[in-house]
Design an enzyme around this catalytic site. Structure first.
Site, PDB file in Angstrom:
ATOM      1  N   PRO A  52      -5.129  -4.731   0.361  1.00 23.60           N
ATOM      2  CA  PRO A  52      -4.889  -5.898   1.222  1.00 23.60           C
ATOM      3  C   PRO A  52      -6.002  -6.118   2.247  1.00 23.60           C
ATOM      4  O   PRO A  52      -6.211  -7.235   2.704  1.00 23.60           O
ATOM      5  CB  PRO A  52      -3.581  -5.555   1.917  1.00 23.60           C
ATOM      6  CG  PRO A  52      -3.475  -4.065   1.877  1.00 23.60           C
ATOM      7  CD  PRO A  52      -4.114  -3.676   0.561  1.00 23.60           C
ATOM      8  N   ASP A  74      -8.356  -4.765  13.451  1.00 18.92           N
ATOM      9  CA  ASP A  74      -8.020  -3.351  13.250  1.00 18.92           C
ATOM     10  C   ASP A  74      -7.445  -3.218  11.843  1.00 18.92           C
ATOM     11  O   ASP A  74      -6.246  -3.096  11.647  1.00 18.92           O
ATOM     12  CB  ASP A  74      -6.992  -2.898  14.298  1.00 18.92           C
ATOM     13  CG  ASP A  74      -6.544  -1.469  14.062  1.00 18.92           C
ATOM     14  OD1 ASP A  74      -5.413  -1.116  14.447  1.00 18.92           O
ATOM     15  OD2 ASP A  74      -7.324  -0.699  13.454  1.00 18.92           O
ATOM     16  N   SER A  75      -8.334  -3.282  10.875  1.00 15.15           N
ATOM     17  CA  SER A  75      -7.901  -3.352   9.472  1.00 15.15           C
ATOM     18  C   SER A  75      -8.032  -2.017   8.769  1.00 15.15           C
ATOM     19  O   SER A  75      -8.658  -1.085   9.282  1.00 15.15           O
ATOM     20  CB  SER A  75      -8.794  -4.355   8.739  1.00 15.15           C
ATOM     21  OG  SER A  75     -10.089  -3.784   8.580  1.00 15.15           O
ATOM     22  N   THR A  76      -7.475  -1.947   7.575  1.00 15.16           N
ATOM     23  CA  THR A  76      -7.757  -0.834   6.676  1.00 15.16           C
ATOM     24  C   THR A  76      -9.167  -1.042   6.129  1.00 15.16           C
ATOM     25  O   THR A  76      -9.872  -1.961   6.543  1.00 15.16           O
ATOM     26  CB  THR A  76      -6.726  -0.860   5.524  1.00 15.16           C
ATOM     27  OG1 THR A  76      -6.540  -2.214   5.102  1.00 15.16           O
ATOM     28  CG2 THR A  76      -5.381  -0.325   5.979  1.00 15.16           C
ATOM     29  N   ASP A 120      -0.767 -12.620   6.265  1.00 16.70           N
ATOM     30  CA  ASP A 120      -2.103 -12.194   5.856  1.00 16.70           C
ATOM     31  C   ASP A 120      -3.093 -12.729   6.887  1.00 16.70           C
ATOM     32  O   ASP A 120      -3.091 -13.929   7.180  1.00 16.70           O
ATOM     33  CB  ASP A 120      -2.434 -12.760   4.471  1.00 16.70           C
ATOM     34  CG  ASP A 120      -3.803 -12.323   3.963  1.00 16.70           C
ATOM     35  OD1 ASP A 120      -4.038 -12.445   2.751  1.00 16.70           O
ATOM     36  OD2 ASP A 120      -4.615 -11.853   4.778  1.00 16.70           O
ATOM     37  N   GLN A 177       0.818  -1.212   0.000  1.00 14.34           N
ATOM     38  CA  GLN A 177       0.000   0.000   0.000  1.00 14.34           C
ATOM     39  C   GLN A 177       0.851   1.260   0.000  1.00 14.34           C
ATOM     40  O   GLN A 177       2.046   1.198   0.289  1.00 14.34           O
ATOM     41  CB  GLN A 177      -0.905   0.002   1.246  1.00 14.34           C
ATOM     42  CG  GLN A 177      -0.151  -0.228   2.532  1.00 14.34           C
ATOM     43  CD  GLN A 177      -0.960  -0.998   3.574  1.00 14.34           C
ATOM     44  OE1 GLN A 177      -2.196  -0.988   3.574  1.00 14.34           O
ATOM     45  NE2 GLN A 177      -0.279  -1.715   4.451  1.00 14.34           N
ATOM     46  N   GLU A 184      -0.035  -8.899  11.287  1.00 22.56           N
ATOM     47  CA  GLU A 184      -0.026  -7.730  10.403  1.00 22.56           C
ATOM     48  C   GLU A 184       0.590  -8.145   9.073  1.00 22.56           C
ATOM     49  O   GLU A 184       1.628  -8.816   9.045  1.00 22.56           O
ATOM     50  CB  GLU A 184       0.790  -6.612  11.061  1.00 22.56           C
ATOM     51  CG  GLU A 184       1.242  -5.487  10.190  1.00 22.56           C
ATOM     52  CD  GLU A 184       0.125  -4.728   9.504  1.00 22.56           C
ATOM     53  OE1 GLU A 184       0.177  -4.624   8.268  1.00 22.56           O
ATOM     54  OE2 GLU A 184      -0.781  -4.230  10.204  1.00 22.56           O
TER      55      GLU A 184
END
Ligand code: SAM
Length: 295
Positions: free
Chosen positions: A167, A160-162, A142, A35, A110
């Site tokens: 991804p 706690d993701s994007t 992942d 990213q 992570e």
């Protein structure tokens, strides 16, 4: 004097608006294997991290999201020992979770090692205490693969993701949630970063529908995060133990007292209970999402 750079959050371009922040200084910018990452200083919000044009964390309001993603599931559960964080590269949530002495082991999975390395340099307020804590381990993997393969079991899983882009997209799929269910101990709870319902209603509705197919209790709770623009921030809450989110403020307060009443700036026992009281448009969205699993 050089023109100040304005850095825009492009997350809502498809809705026809952007929020832009004046960068006093750009501290770090790179395209990682996963990213685009930029860290800059804003006069009001302090250090700001953006991934792929979406605000992740700011020095000024980080505590709202970090405290609500950590203390709500941990105090609702009440005796969590094994905790899993998926994502969370900045380690802000890990720092809050480790305030709970009852937690014996915290695993963070992570995908992007460079986010963790960068956080060690730019967010020492989180990473220093976290990496010094023997209970903590960080796995670079992942999250989808980890929950599908691990033999470990957890009492609380915090995603706690994007956002569901790049991804992070796989972390909003039924296969991922089924993997999380597989890794939960009996009576365990799953909480998820689930966007801002006023702007991202489909994201919340889809997740809740997936939760209902897997868990007896599938709802969300809310917090007001100033730089997650668009009003309420929703956090998904899924468990087979329907009693968890119905604990009284008195019971939560008693658990907080036993946990040593560590300092918080947003979370309180009363707010914990109130966060599950949803405005009608969000309550209807949750009620209308998917069919609940027969139990
Ligand atoms: N609080 C932020 C938000 O609400 O947008 C999220 C913060 S945290 C920095 C998000 C982390 O999720 C990032 O470090 C990113 O690399 C990680 N991530 C994204 N997709 C992932 C995946 N499939 N598995 C594990 N971590 C992932």
């Amino acid at each position: 004097m050089a023109e100040k750079r304005w850095i825009a959050e492009t997350l809502f371009d498809d809705l026809g608006f952007r929020t832009s922040y004046a960068a006093e200084r750009v501290l770090y910018e790179t395209q990682t294997a996963h990213q685009h990452l930029v860290l800059f200083e804003n006069a009001f919000f302090g250090k700001m991290l953006m991934l792929d044009g979406a605000t992740q964390i700011t020095g000024r309001d980080e505590y709202v999201y970090q405290e609500m993603m950590s203390h709500v599931p941990l105090f609702a559960h009440g005796r969590a020992r094994d905790v899993l964080i998926i994502g969370g590269g900045d380690c802000g949530i890990a720092e809050e979770v480790l305030k709970h002495r009852s937690v014996k082991r915290l695993t963070q999975v992570e995908i992007d090692a460079s986010v963790v390395d960068f956080a060690k340099e730019h967010f020492p307020e989180f990473t220093k205490p976290v990496f010094a804590d023997k209970r903590f381990e960080c796995v670079i993997d992942d999250g989808m693969k980890y929950v599908a393969e691990t033999k470990r079991r957890f009492d609380v899983i915090i995603v706690d993701s994007t956002d569901p882009l790049g991804p992070g997209a796989v972390l909003f799929t039924p296969a991922f949630y089924a993997g999380c269910k597989r890794c939960l101990n009996k009576g365990g709870v799953l909480v998820t970063q689930n966007g801002v319902p006023f702007l991202q209603s489909a994201e919340l509705k889809t997740s809740i529908a997936h939760f209902k197919a897997l868990f007896a209790d599938a709802v969300c709770y809310l917090a007001a995060v100033p730089t997650y623009v668009g009003g309420h921030m929703a956090m998904g809450f899924a468990t087979d133990d329907r009693r968890l989110r119905r604990r009284s403020a008195k019971v939560i307060g008693e658990r907080y007292r036993k946990a040593g009443r560590f300092a918080t700036r947003y979370w309180t026992p009363d707010l914990h209970v109130g966060a599950f009281a949803l405005p009608r448009f969000i309550a209807e969205l949750v009620a209308g999402a998917g069919k609940r699993a027969r139990r």
